[in-house]
Design an enzyme around this catalytic site. Structure first.
Site, PDB file in Angstrom:
ATOM      1  N   HIS A  74      -6.938  -8.207  12.806  1.00  0.00           N
ATOM      2  CA  HIS A  74      -7.709  -7.735  11.795  1.00  0.00           C
ATOM      3  C   HIS A  74      -6.908  -7.404  10.301  1.00  0.00           C
ATOM      4  N   ASP A 103      -9.852 -35.919  -8.642  1.00  0.00           N
ATOM      5  CA  ASP A 103      -9.459 -35.363  -7.027  1.00  0.00           C
ATOM      6  C   ASP A 103      -8.034 -34.843  -7.118  1.00  0.00           C
ATOM      7  N   TRP A 139       0.352  -6.053  12.069  1.00  0.00           N
ATOM      8  CA  TRP A 139       0.127  -7.601  11.254  1.00  0.00           C
ATOM      9  C   TRP A 139       1.625  -7.699   9.933  1.00  0.00           C
ATOM     10  N   SER A 167       0.522 -25.669   6.556  1.00  0.00           N
ATOM     11  CA  SER A 167      -0.566 -25.634   5.885  1.00  0.00           C
ATOM     12  C   SER A 167      -0.809 -24.977   3.911  1.00  0.00           C
ATOM     13  N   SER A 168      -0.121 -23.615   4.201  1.00  0.00           N
ATOM     14  CA  SER A 168       0.344 -23.666   3.074  1.00  0.00           C
ATOM     15  C   SER A 168       1.176 -23.886   2.268  1.00  0.00           C
ATOM     16  N   HIS A 251       6.135  -9.089   0.110  1.00  0.00           N
ATOM     17  CA  HIS A 251       5.694  -9.134  -0.949  1.00  0.00           C
ATOM     18  C   HIS A 251       4.919  -9.769  -1.930  1.00  0.00           C
ATOM     19  N   GLU A 253       3.714 -12.262  -1.305  1.00  0.00           N
ATOM     20  CA  GLU A 253       1.866 -12.510  -0.683  1.00  0.00           C
ATOM     21  C   GLU A 253       1.393 -11.911  -0.929  1.00  0.00           C
ATOM     22  N   TYR A 255       0.895 -10.699  -4.214  1.00  0.00           N
ATOM     23  CA  TYR A 255       0.664 -11.515  -5.497  1.00  0.00           C
ATOM     24  C   TYR A 255      -0.225 -12.699  -5.199  1.00  0.00           C
ATOM     25  N   SER A 266     -10.705 -13.953 -15.667  1.00  0.00           N
ATOM     26  CA  SER A 266     -10.621 -14.581 -17.306  1.00  0.00           C
ATOM     27  C   SER A 266     -11.144 -15.168 -16.887  1.00  0.00           C
ATOM     28  N   HIS A 300      10.472  -1.890  -1.357  1.00  0.00           N
ATOM     29  CA  HIS A 300       9.525  -0.817  -2.081  1.00  0.00           C
ATOM     30  C   HIS A 300       8.768  -0.564  -0.411  1.00  0.00           C
ATOM     31  N   HIS A 301       8.336  -1.410   0.405  1.00  0.00           N
ATOM     32  CA  HIS A 301       7.660  -0.936   2.102  1.00  0.00           C
ATOM     33  C   HIS A 301       8.756  -0.397   2.346  1.00  0.00           C
ATOM     34  N   THR A 326       1.090  -6.204 -15.646  1.00  0.00           N
ATOM     35  CA  THR A 326      -0.050  -6.409 -15.242  1.00  0.00           C
ATOM     36  C   THR A 326      -1.161  -5.116 -16.196  1.00  0.00           C
ATOM     37  N   LYS A 329      -2.237  -7.223 -18.703  1.00  0.00           N
ATOM     38  CA  LYS A 329      -3.756  -8.127 -18.213  1.00  0.00           C
ATOM     39  C   LYS A 329      -5.003  -7.185 -18.451  1.00  0.00           C
ATOM     40  N   ARG A 448      -0.895   6.022   9.538  1.00  0.00           N
ATOM     41  CA  ARG A 448      -2.026   5.077  10.078  1.00  0.00           C
ATOM     42  C   ARG A 448      -1.820   4.261  11.373  1.00  0.00           C
TER      43      ARG A 448
HETATM   44  C1  HEA Z   1      -7.765  -8.798   2.848  1.00  0.00           C
HETATM   45  C2  HEA Z   1      -7.740  -8.484   3.841  1.00  0.00           C
HETATM   46  C3  HEA Z   1      -8.680  -7.289   3.929  1.00  0.00           C
HETATM   47  C4  HEA Z   1      -9.761  -6.814   4.320  1.00  0.00           C
HETATM   48  C5  HEA Z   1     -10.609  -7.740   3.129  1.00  0.00           C
HETATM   49  C6  HEA Z   1      -9.945  -5.609   4.721  1.00  0.00           C
HETATM   50  C7  HEA Z   1     -11.581  -5.155   4.891  1.00  0.00           C
HETATM   51  C8  HEA Z   1     -10.975  -4.232   5.577  1.00  0.00           C
HETATM   52  N1  HEA Z   1     -10.597  -2.716   6.481  1.00  0.00           N
HETATM   53 FE1  HEA Z   1      -8.576  -4.347   6.251  1.00  0.00          FE
HETATM   54  N2  HEA Z   1      -6.718  -4.219   6.317  1.00  0.00           N
HETATM   55  C9  HEA Z   1      -5.813  -5.238   5.814  1.00  0.00           C
HETATM   56  C10 HEA Z   1      -6.636  -5.762   5.268  1.00  0.00           C
HETATM   57  C11 HEA Z   1      -7.695  -5.869   4.933  1.00  0.00           C
HETATM   58  N3  HEA Z   1      -8.644  -5.507   5.430  1.00  0.00           N
HETATM   59  C12 HEA Z   1      -4.870  -4.747   6.251  1.00  0.00           C
HETATM   60  C13 HEA Z   1      -3.541  -5.997   6.381  1.00  0.00           C
HETATM   61  C14 HEA Z   1      -4.735  -4.057   7.535  1.00  0.00           C
HETATM   62  C15 HEA Z   1      -3.305  -3.316   8.030  1.00  0.00           C
HETATM   63  C16 HEA Z   1      -3.084  -4.022   9.300  1.00  0.00           C
HETATM   64  C17 HEA Z   1      -1.761  -3.389   9.728  1.00  0.00           C
HETATM   65  O1  HEA Z   1      -1.765  -2.128   9.733  1.00  0.00           O
HETATM   66  O2  HEA Z   1      -1.025  -4.324  10.376  1.00  0.00           O
HETATM   67  C18 HEA Z   1      -5.432  -3.395   6.947  1.00  0.00           C
HETATM   68  C19 HEA Z   1      -6.191  -2.088   7.860  1.00  0.00           C
HETATM   69  C20 HEA Z   1      -6.886  -1.656   8.052  1.00  0.00           C
HETATM   70  C21 HEA Z   1      -7.337  -0.510   8.745  1.00  0.00           C
HETATM   71  C22 HEA Z   1      -6.526   0.982   9.360  1.00  0.00           C
HETATM   72  C23 HEA Z   1      -6.303   0.023  10.529  1.00  0.00           C
HETATM   73  C24 HEA Z   1      -4.973   1.680  11.266  1.00  0.00           C
HETATM   74  O3  HEA Z   1      -4.571   1.738  10.413  1.00  0.00           O
HETATM   75  O4  HEA Z   1      -4.848   1.707  12.745  1.00  0.00           O
HETATM   76  C25 HEA Z   1      -8.920   0.422   8.050  1.00  0.00           C
HETATM   77  C26 HEA Z   1      -9.276   1.840   8.933  1.00  0.00           C
HETATM   78  O5  HEA Z   1     -10.520   1.388   8.412  1.00  0.00           O
HETATM   79  C27 HEA Z   1      -9.513  -1.258   8.078  1.00  0.00           C
HETATM   80  C28 HEA Z   1     -10.447  -0.817   7.832  1.00  0.00           C
HETATM   81  C29 HEA Z   1     -11.205  -1.901   7.316  1.00  0.00           C
HETATM   82  C30 HEA Z   1     -12.678  -2.176   6.739  1.00  0.00           C
HETATM   83  C31 HEA Z   1     -13.789  -1.446   7.240  1.00  0.00           C
HETATM   84  C32 HEA Z   1     -12.695  -3.645   5.920  1.00  0.00           C
HETATM   85  C33 HEA Z   1     -14.036  -4.121   5.710  1.00  0.00           C
HETATM   86  O6  HEA Z   1     -14.104  -4.714   4.530  1.00  0.00           O
HETATM   87  C34 HEA Z   1     -14.431  -5.138   6.102  1.00  0.00           C
HETATM   88  C35 HEA Z   1     -15.947  -5.670   5.388  1.00  0.00           C
HETATM   89  C36 HEA Z   1     -16.366  -6.998   6.629  1.00  0.00           C
HETATM   90  C37 HEA Z   1     -17.168  -6.969   7.460  1.00  0.00           C
HETATM   91  C38 HEA Z   1     -18.041  -6.167   8.407  1.00  0.00           C
HETATM   92  C39 HEA Z   1     -17.722  -7.978   7.930  1.00  0.00           C
HETATM   93  C40 HEA Z   1     -18.782  -8.783   7.413  1.00  0.00           C
HETATM   94  C41 HEA Z   1     -20.515  -8.269   8.224  1.00  0.00           C
HETATM   95  C42 HEA Z   1     -20.590  -8.350   9.317  1.00  0.00           C
HETATM   96  C43 HEA Z   1     -19.860  -8.971  10.180  1.00  0.00           C
HETATM   97  C44 HEA Z   1     -21.894  -7.937  10.172  1.00  0.00           C
HETATM   98  C45 HEA Z   1     -21.979  -6.868  11.092  1.00  0.00           C
HETATM   99  C46 HEA Z   1     -21.211  -5.772  10.397  1.00  0.00           C
HETATM  100  C47 HEA Z   1     -21.543  -4.289  11.151  1.00  0.00           C
HETATM  101  C48 HEA Z   1     -21.599  -4.548  13.139  1.00  0.00           C
HETATM  102  C49 HEA Z   1     -22.090  -3.361  10.326  1.00  0.00           C
HETATM  103  N4  HEA Z   1      -8.310  -2.277   7.542  1.00  0.00           N
HETATM  104  C1  HEA Z   2      -3.071  -7.917  -3.166  1.00  0.00           C
HETATM  105  C2  HEA Z   2      -2.346  -6.989  -2.846  1.00  0.00           C
HETATM  106  C3  HEA Z   2      -2.032  -5.391  -3.613  1.00  0.00           C
HETATM  107  C4  HEA Z   2      -1.846  -5.506  -5.150  1.00  0.00           C
HETATM  108  C5  HEA Z   2      -2.329  -5.991  -6.364  1.00  0.00           C
HETATM  109  C6  HEA Z   2      -0.642  -5.080  -5.071  1.00  0.00           C
HETATM  110  C7  HEA Z   2      -0.005  -4.256  -6.108  1.00  0.00           C
HETATM  111  C8  HEA Z   2       1.340  -3.281  -6.455  1.00  0.00           C
HETATM  112  N1  HEA Z   2       1.507  -2.319  -4.889  1.00  0.00           N
HETATM  113 FE1  HEA Z   2       1.169  -2.557  -2.868  1.00  0.00          FE
HETATM  114  N2  HEA Z   2       0.364  -3.381  -1.026  1.00  0.00           N
HETATM  115  C9  HEA Z   2      -0.178  -3.952  -0.390  1.00  0.00           C
HETATM  116  C10 HEA Z   2      -1.790  -4.944  -1.515  1.00  0.00           C
HETATM  117  C11 HEA Z   2      -1.148  -4.984  -3.363  1.00  0.00           C
HETATM  118  N3  HEA Z   2      -0.280  -4.268  -3.699  1.00  0.00           N
HETATM  119  C12 HEA Z   2      -0.510  -4.684   0.497  1.00  0.00           C
HETATM  120  C13 HEA Z   2      -1.382  -5.221   1.622  1.00  0.00           C
HETATM  121  C14 HEA Z   2       0.275  -3.369   1.172  1.00  0.00           C
HETATM  122  C15 HEA Z   2       0.907  -2.534   2.667  1.00  0.00           C
HETATM  123  C16 HEA Z   2       1.249  -3.303   3.306  1.00  0.00           C
HETATM  124  C17 HEA Z   2       1.241  -2.869   4.483  1.00  0.00           C
HETATM  125  O1  HEA Z   2       2.573  -1.472   5.044  1.00  0.00           O
HETATM  126  O2  HEA Z   2       0.431  -3.316   5.695  1.00  0.00           O
HETATM  127  C18 HEA Z   2       1.159  -2.537   0.375  1.00  0.00           C
HETATM  128  C19 HEA Z   2       1.941  -1.174   0.116  1.00  0.00           C
HETATM  129  C20 HEA Z   2       2.803  -0.970  -1.590  1.00  0.00           C
HETATM  130  C21 HEA Z   2       3.472  -0.071  -1.286  1.00  0.00           C
HETATM  131  C22 HEA Z   2       4.525  -0.185   0.463  1.00  0.00           C
HETATM  132  C23 HEA Z   2       3.917   1.227   1.141  1.00  0.00           C
HETATM  133  C24 HEA Z   2       4.353   1.899   1.998  1.00  0.00           C
HETATM  134  O3  HEA Z   2       4.634   1.743   2.541  1.00  0.00           O
HETATM  135  O4  HEA Z   2       5.071   3.060   2.342  1.00  0.00           O
HETATM  136  C25 HEA Z   2       4.154  -0.353  -2.336  1.00  0.00           C
HETATM  137  C26 HEA Z   2       4.930   0.668  -2.658  1.00  0.00           C
HETATM  138  O5  HEA Z   2       5.969   0.911  -4.507  1.00  0.00           O
HETATM  139  C27 HEA Z   2       3.226  -0.687  -3.536  1.00  0.00           C
HETATM  140  C28 HEA Z   2       3.013  -0.884  -4.562  1.00  0.00           C
HETATM  141  C29 HEA Z   2       2.132  -1.533  -5.871  1.00  0.00           C
HETATM  142  C30 HEA Z   2       2.573  -1.890  -6.811  1.00  0.00           C
HETATM  143  C31 HEA Z   2       3.566  -1.138  -7.917  1.00  0.00           C
HETATM  144  C32 HEA Z   2       1.520  -2.520  -7.616  1.00  0.00           C
HETATM  145  C33 HEA Z   2       1.475  -2.850  -8.637  1.00  0.00           C
HETATM  146  O6  HEA Z   2       1.647  -4.350  -8.554  1.00  0.00           O
HETATM  147  C34 HEA Z   2      -0.136  -2.401  -9.547  1.00  0.00           C
HETATM  148  C35 HEA Z   2       0.447  -3.244 -10.413  1.00  0.00           C
HETATM  149  C36 HEA Z   2      -1.442  -2.622 -11.727  1.00  0.00           C
HETATM  150  C37 HEA Z   2      -0.772  -1.089 -11.871  1.00  0.00           C
HETATM  151  C38 HEA Z   2      -0.151  -0.336 -12.093  1.00  0.00           C
HETATM  152  C39 HEA Z   2      -2.545  -1.068 -12.468  1.00  0.00           C
HETATM  153  C40 HEA Z   2      -2.704  -1.520 -14.271  1.00  0.00           C
HETATM  154  C41 HEA Z   2      -1.752  -1.190 -15.907  1.00  0.00           C
HETATM  155  C42 HEA Z   2      -2.290  -0.535 -16.061  1.00  0.00           C
HETATM  156  C43 HEA Z   2      -3.941   0.391 -16.625  1.00  0.00           C
HETATM  157  C44 HEA Z   2      -1.152  -0.184 -17.098  1.00  0.00           C
HETATM  158  C45 HEA Z   2      -0.797   0.909 -17.566  1.00  0.00           C
HETATM  159  C46 HEA Z   2      -0.436   1.971 -16.078  1.00  0.00           C
HETATM  160  C47 HEA Z   2       0.607   2.801 -15.729  1.00  0.00           C
HETATM  161  C48 HEA Z   2       2.453   2.778 -16.919  1.00  0.00           C
HETATM  162  C49 HEA Z   2       0.543   3.250 -14.580  1.00  0.00           C
HETATM  163  N4  HEA Z   2       2.774  -1.515  -2.288  1.00  0.00           N
HETATM  164 CU   LIG Z   3       4.684  -5.074  -1.877  1.00  0.00          CU
END
Ligand code: HEA
Ligand code: HEA
Ligand SMILES: [Cu+2]
Ligand code: CUA
Lengths: 528, 308, 382
Positions: A74, A103, A139, A167-168, A251, A253, A255, A266, A300-301, A326, A329, A448
């Site tokens: 997933h 293009d 993942w 590819s990327s 990380h 990634e 962004y 925007s 921070h992860h 952020t 923005k 989790r």
């Molecule tokens: C962009 C990234 C992205 C997106 C879009 C989503 C979307 C969703 N994610 Fe996920 N998720 C991750 C990125 C993302 N996730 C990542 C990186 C992890 C961590 C993995 C890890 O721990 O290694 C994670 C982990 C994660 C967990 C934790 C698993 C665990 O720790 O054991 C869960 C649990 O609820 C979850 C739920 C969902 C759900 C319900 C959606 C929903 O938004 C999805 C909705 C979409 C559909 C359902 C498909 C469209 C509909 C159909 C196909 C029709 C059929 C529908 C029905 C039968 C109802 N995700």
């Molecule tokens: C689109 C993807 C995305 C984005 C944009 C962010 C944005 C941020 N993330 Fe997130 N993050 C993930 C995707 C993302 N993250 C994923 C996938 C994981 C889990 C990976 C895994 O373990 O599987 C993760 C996990 C993760 C962790 C690790 C947690 C843990 O495993 O223990 C942390 C810790 O610092 C963190 C921090 C942040 C911060 C500080 C931002 C900042 O960029 C956010 C900044 C934005 C704001 C703060 C809001 C707007 C600001 C204002 C309105 C201004 C005023 C605000 C203040 C002064 C407070 N993220």
């Molecule tokens: Cu991060």
């Protein structure tokens, strides 16, 4: 319609060969978008398996081993298969039209970037059918669970990652070359739409970090098959080394998965507020600052891996800093809406929901950045809630907003606004019911990546699963809307939206197969 | 900024079958290779997997050859605008940047291991308890001649570093000669470029031949060195983190030298055929950039892997 | 779009209300306050940051909502033309920055305290295994009898597969908890035997990864006696969700008594190596150990989960040479999940479990393995 066009140019080829052999940025864009949507459904289906198993405590549907495969696949498929290709697809469709180019810079390479992906994912998903089972190490594939203790399919996983990376990188090279080299006369850097700017910076991030990902999976490959000891203390290596290299990629990634979304929002908010984007320059600088900071916050992860305190403090401070650009923005978007003249078509609804819900995800991100507090949050559902808030109503909503916003330009027809609104509202409610309770679960101590949980977590899991099914089912509406819109509907004008600005709106709808074979009139290029 | 004129001649290539076949070739290659590796691990036969890998690779190589021929032919036919040529330049530059980052991952690993992991294992620094309780015997000295667990990873008997700074030893020290070789080859490829720009085709061919020869010489020395390492020093891929970092860094570099030498030989062949013009020779330039990049990586290697 | 705005507002308000009314009811909605100074500090820090975010959210979303309500075209709003203001932009860069500094100060203080693991009263080495914890109490001098034991999930598999109703501490109960004295600084030396695990007790605000080959330190001073439960918090394979942690904090005297008892038990176990067991006793004890220690991989009925985990029913090893079987159990199979149980189980236990697997699941060798047989092979292994 003032951009000149050759009349003698040819349209698309007939039949399937159009899709396999195309060099046209629009066709390739469509391929990317359809591929991404298919992957979204697949990854979503896996998520539904997860949510169904977690509906109640106890093991009901799947074995723990399969559950781990679902979690891993997933995450991988959503990140690498759904979000990233969707943004590349949008880049392909829009960047040439936005900068007045005929293009992409390197059209054949463009085709290759795309066609690598289906094969890579075919290889990755085929592991589900192999005896040893699919990758089951998350993942983030931390060593040594992904090396010494991995199922043998890890080899295919590694190569799949290599190919996705290739590819990327090729895609990004193409995008950078296009933006730097193909702009129409008069399209200076500071006149480029923000979507183009955010993609320029995203492409730079991609080229900088995808090779690092390739490097870390290569080290895994050698540890698994050639006896090296990168991640084994017995030979002088360290499992934590894996995490440092992985997150140096990982990380930036995250962004990569949000910056193009910022660009989309925007574009949409000014259109429906009928008011110029507030603070264009600061938007550009903020994007660049976020990209810069994203390289120095990776650990921070890893607050709980036992880093020296100086490291913990450095990474905490650096991470917190990201809130500043952020925030700029977010404030700019609000200021754009302020004293505008707003209407709320589907793209605008998604964009507004994006701003609100992404910001909430950002807030929890900031909480996670506070090291001592992260000791409690880390690896709980609080983190799951955080990243789904930034990814689903963040990245995914921005992609949907983009789809609704540009669909008329792509197909030449207006989409069904009523269905669009229905899709929005069901998604909006669904996503909050799905992910909001996960904050509580995490704070109350639910880890989790578990297939079963203690009884005090039962209620919120139940609610979350219901939200999940609602949200999942709503996505089928999008499919209906898109198909209906391709098939027919009200004819779209060139302008489509009253307040829209930019070169793509000077083209007829649907946009001609070859866009600007001669550059557009410089007078059409406005300040953003 | 592009001039208006260059847009009018913009050339969008026709449909192309190359990429999808290249993708199939690539995927077969890696799928076959992955199966071979898994087969070896499971002590199974590898014939079938090897065949898949080879077939895939041949397909890929064939397609890439076609691809480059077409690009060259189009350029000769004058179909490439200045703008497209600039796109190639940008493309190559960013590709090299991606390669830099690939090596950065391995240099980063080396840095981490030497400054953090190994000292901790040896009982120093913030996680000193590690050495104290888990590896009481282990001493943190680089290069590692003893591993934390010599039973799991058999350590080398000797390291590849400079043993003593006597002139005699230094004269026999291959990495030093390899550094000289690569640095020289960077200069010779530059001379070839100058000759090309001065329309001196003989000079071009001569200097390019020298460069290719130097590349081959480097590789020969590298092979000698590896044989030495395996045979006399007991330094192998599986002899602990010293061998792991040593071979991955120098190995991937060597692989890049091989590729670079191959590309330069192709450029040599093309020079002989008279493909390049003083004002139109980006193929050559790209190859020489690549070569300079490989050279710079080596200087980093020499410094961080051998000397420090 | 008023309905959307209202809905949103309602959601936030509802969330805030539930949050604030439940501040005390820890372990339900909010982070636990725990029973150590650090855990309370962490909780306060968490609440402080949360309220900052709520406040910023109210301002930002409030402004947005206000524009959405008032500046809509349907209400005849005409768009203004301003699109930048250096003054405002500098302001909203500087103010968040200042807020961040205000957050960073207490965070730095708490972190510095949490990292000071010096001057402990008691050291316990915590080792993660797939999928159990090993606790080794560090001795003052080597002549003392060592206290070392394993802590396994004790929830019966019938509850997990839903054939029995689930107990109160479903998945959060172990056969043998860690015991520590209250008001003493206990230092945990955390490591792992195989993959990464993480040792997490929320009530102590301690979560540290267990990294094979490395030691991470953490500490806690539990201020109240009680039973504190946690879980492994790093994905460690199939049974990651099934390796809980339970810590009993007890008054010093009680701790001392417990410790002495453990030492006696250790002596007894060593001496038991010379005892002679009967078939029925061995089978009974073996079954018990099997369902505690082996079942996770080899499954009920010894079916295993091929190909990862071989079946014991009909297994060549369990039906073949006894010594080979003992040696496999003692030494494990390096590089696989099959651990060396020679360290984890006593000779009596080992003999019992081997007797059991050789005479169950359809295996029918009739062998009765004695502790002495195991001891011989154990000594060879050392
Ligand atoms: C962009 C990234 C992205 C997106 C879009 C989503 C979307 C969703 N994610 Fe996920 N998720 C991750 C990125 C993302 N996730 C990542 C990186 C992890 C961590 C993995 C890890 O721990 O290694 C994670 C982990 C994660 C967990 C934790 C698993 C665990 O720790 O054991 C869960 C649990 O609820 C979850 C739920 C969902 C759900 C319900 C959606 C929903 O938004 C999805 C909705 C979409 C559909 C359902 C498909 C469209 C509909 C159909 C196909 C029709 C059929 C529908 C029905 C039968 C109802 N995700
Ligand atoms: C689109 C993807 C995305 C984005 C944009 C962010 C944005 C941020 N993330 Fe997130 N993050 C993930 C995707 C993302 N993250 C994923 C996938 C994981 C889990 C990976 C895994 O373990 O599987 C993760 C996990 C993760 C962790 C690790 C947690 C843990 O495993 O223990 C942390 C810790 O610092 C963190 C921090 C942040 C911060 C500080 C931002 C900042 O960029 C956010 C900044 C934005 C704001 C703060 C809001 C707007 C600001 C204002 C309105 C201004 C005023 C605000 C203040 C002064 C407070 N993220
Ligand atoms: Cu991060
Ligand atoms: Cu042990 Cu998770």
């Amino acid at each position: 319609m003032s951009a000149a066009h050759d009349d003698h140019h040819h349209g698309p080829a007939k039949g399937l060969s159009r899709w396999f052999y195309t060099t046209n940025h629009k066709d390739i864009g469509s391929l990317y978008l359809w591929f991404s949507f298919a992957m979204f459904l697949l990854g979503g289906t896996f998520a539904m398996v997860i949510r169904a198993e977690l509906f109640q405590p106890g093991l009901q549907l799947v074995e723990p081993s399969f559950f781990n495969q679902m979690t891993t696949m997933h995450g991988l498929i959503m990140v690498f298969g759904a979000v990233m290709p969707a943004f590349v697809g949008l880049a392909n469709w829009l960047i040439p039209m936005m900068i007045g180019a005929p293009d992409m810079a390197l059209p054949r390479l463009n085709n290759w970037s795309f066609w690598l992906l289906p094969f890579a994912f075919l290889m990755l998903t085929s592991t589900l059918f192999m005896d040893a089972g699919a990758p089951n190490f998350g993942w983030t594939f931390y060593a040594p669970l992904s090396t010494t203790y991995a199922p043998e399919t890890v080899t295919f996983f590694i190569f799949a990652v290599h190919i996705m990376g290739a590819s990327s990188i090729m895609g990004s090279i193409n995008i950078i070359a296009t933006i730097l080299n193909m702009r129409a006369p008069g399209m200076t850097l500071m006149k480029m739409p923000l979507f183009v700017w955010t993609w320029l910076i995203t492409a730079y991030l991609l080229i900088a970090v995808m090779p690092v990902l390739a490097g870390v999976v290569t080290m895994m490959l050698f540890d698994v098959h050639f006896g090296t000891s990168f991640f084994s203390a017995a030979g002088g290596g360290d499992p934590i080394l894996f995490q440092h290299v992985f997150w140096f990629f990982g990380h930036p990634e995250v962004y990569i998965m949000i910056l193009p979304g910022f660009g989309i929002v925007s574009a949409i908010i000014p259109t429906f507020a009928r008011k110029r984007l507030f603070g264009y320059d600061s938007m550009v600088y903020a994007t660049a600052s976020i990209a810069f900071l994203s390289f120095i916050v990776w650990a921070h992860h890893m607050f709980t891996v036992g880093m020296p305190i100086a490291g913990e403090l450095f990474f905490m401070y650096a991470t917190m800093l990201i809130a500043v650009p952020t925030g700029v923005k977010v404030f700019n978007w609000v200021a754009t809406m302020f004293r505008g003249s707003m209407t709320f078509e589907t793209p605008m609804l998604f964009a507004i929901a994006f701003v609100v819900l992404f910001t909430m995800g950002g807030f929890t991100g900031l909480m996670l950045a506070i090291t001592p507090a992260d000791f409690q949050y880390h690896d709980t559902y609080f983190v799951v809630a955080h990243f789904h808030y930034v990814l689903v109503p963040g990245s995914i909503f921005s992609i949907m907003a983009a789809a609704y916003y540009w669909l008329p330009k792509w197909t030449g027809h207006m989409y069904d606004e009523r269905l669009g609104k229905l899709h929005f509202w069901m998604s909006f409610i669904g996503v909050n019911v799905l992910f909001f309770p996960q904050h509580f679960l995490g704070l109350a101590g639910m880890p989790r990546r578990v297939p079963d949980y203690a009884l005090q977590f039962a209620d919120f899991n139940w609610i979350s699963s219901i939200g999940g099914f609602l949200f999942g089912a709503s996505q089928l509406i999008l499919l209906v809307v898109v198909i209906k819109c391709i098939k027919g509907g009200k004819k779209a004008t060139a302008q489509v939206w009253e307040g829209a600005q930019g070169l793509e709106w000077t083209l007829e709808s649907p946009a001609p197969y070859h866009t600007f074979t001669t550059p557009p009139d410089p007078k059409l290029i406005h300040d953003q | 900024m592009a001039s208006a004129g260059s847009h009018e001649t913009y050339y969008v290539p026709e449909q192309t079958k190359l990429p999808i076949y290249a993708s199939i070739g690539l995927i077969l290659t890696v799928f076959g290779l992955g199966s071979v590796l898994n087969n070896i691990k499971a002590s199974e036969g590898t014939t079938f997997s090897t065949l898949i890998a080879i077939a895939g690779f041949l397909l890929l190589a064939f397609i890439l050859f076609q691809w480059f021929s077409i690009v060259i032919r189009e350029n000769h036919a004058g179909m490439n605008s200045d703008q497209l040529k600039r796109s190639y330049v940008w493309g190559m530059a960013w590709f090299i940047f991606s390669e830099v980052m690939f090596f950065a991952a391995f240099f980063g690993a080396l840095f981490y291991v030497r400054n953090f992991a190994v000292p901790w294992l040896g009982g120093e620094g913030g996680k000193g308890a590690t050495g104290e309780f888990l590896w009481p015997e282990f001493q943190a000295v680089w290069p590692l001649i003893e591993n934390p667990s010599n039973a799991v990873f058999t350590p080398p008997h000797e390291a590849m570093d400079v043993k003593e700074w006597t002139p005699g030893f230094f004269a026999a020290y291959l990495p030093f000669w390899n550094t000289l070789i690569l640095l020289t080859s960077s200069v010779t490829v530059h001379f070839a470029h100058t000759a090309l720009k001065a329309e001196n085709r003989r000079g071009l061919i001569q200097w390019l031949s020298v460069t290719v020869a130097l590349g081959v010489l480097f590789l020969v020395f590298q092979v000698i060195e590896y044989t030495e390492a395996y045979g006399h020093y007991g330094l192998t891929l599986d002899s602990g983190i010293y061998g792991s970092t040593f071979f991955l860094l120098t190995g991937f570099h060597g692989f890049h030298v091989t590729l670079g030498t191959f590309i330069l030989s192709v450029m040599l062949a093309r020079s002989i055929k008279g493909h390049f013009k003083p004002d139109d020779h980006f193929g050559f330039e790209a190859a020489s950039w690549y070569w300079h990049f490989v050279d710079v990586v080596w200087v980093g290697l020499f410094f961080f892997v051998y000397l420090l | 779009m008023l309905s959307k705005a209202k809905l949103w507002l309602g959601l936030v308000v509802a969330a805030l209300m539930t949050l604030s009314t439940n501040l005390q009811a820890a372990w339900e909605l909010n982070m636990t306050q725990g029973v150590t100074q650090i855990s309370r500090d962490t909780y306060d820090l968490h609440m402080q940051i949360l309220w900052w975010c709520v406040a910023i959210g109210v301002v930002v979303f409030g402004a947005m909502l206000w524009s959405i309500i008032n500046h809509r075209k349907s209400k005849g709003a005409v768009a203004a033309t301003f699109h930048e203001s250096t003054k405002i932009e500098i302001m909203w860069t500087v103010i968040p920055f200042i807020i961040l500094i205000l957050m960073a100060i207490p965070a730095t203080r708490v972190l510095t305290e949490a990292y000071d693991s010096t001057e402990s009263d008691l050291d316990i080495q915590v080792t993660g295994y797939q999928w159990r914890w090993e606790y080794r109490y560090m001795r003052g001098d080597a002549s003392e009898e060592e206290v070392l034991f394993y802590s396994n999930l004790s929830t019966p598999s019938d509850q997990i597969d839903n054939s029995l109703p689930k107990g109160e501490h479903y998945l959060l109960e172990v056969d043998k908890p860690m015991v520590i004295p209250v008001n003493k600084k206990v230092r945990f030396l955390i490591t792992s035997n195989d993959v990464l695990h993480a040792w997490w007790v929320p009530a102590f605000a301690v979560k540290k990864d267990a990294v094979p080959g490395f030691i991470n330190e953490a500490w806690a001073i539990a201020e109240e006696p009680g039973i504190y439960r946690g879980q492994c918090a790093e994905l460690c394979g199939i049974q990651h969700g099934f390796m809980p942690i339970v810590v009993h904090a007890v008054p010093q005297e009680e701790y001392d008594a417990w410790y002495a008892e453990q030492q006696q038990a250790a002596v007894a176990a060593r001496e038991g190596a010379n005892s002679v067991v009967t078939m029925s006793a061995a089978l009974q004890q073996g079954e018990e150990i099997y369902s505690r220690t082996c079942i996770a991989c080899h499954q009920t009925g010894g079916t295993g989960l091929p190909p990862a985990f071989p079946a014991l029913a009909g297994s060549a090893v369990a039906n073949g040479d006894v010594e080979a079987n003992i040696s496999l159990l003692v030494n494990g199979v390096p590089g696989t999940a099959m651990a060396a149980f020679g360290r984890q189980l006593s000779p009596v236990e080992l003999s019992a479990i081997i007797t059991y697997i050789r005479n169950s699941f359809g295996n029918n060798t009739g062998d009765l393995v004695q502790p002495a047989d195991v001891t011989t092979i154990l000594q060879e292994a050392q």
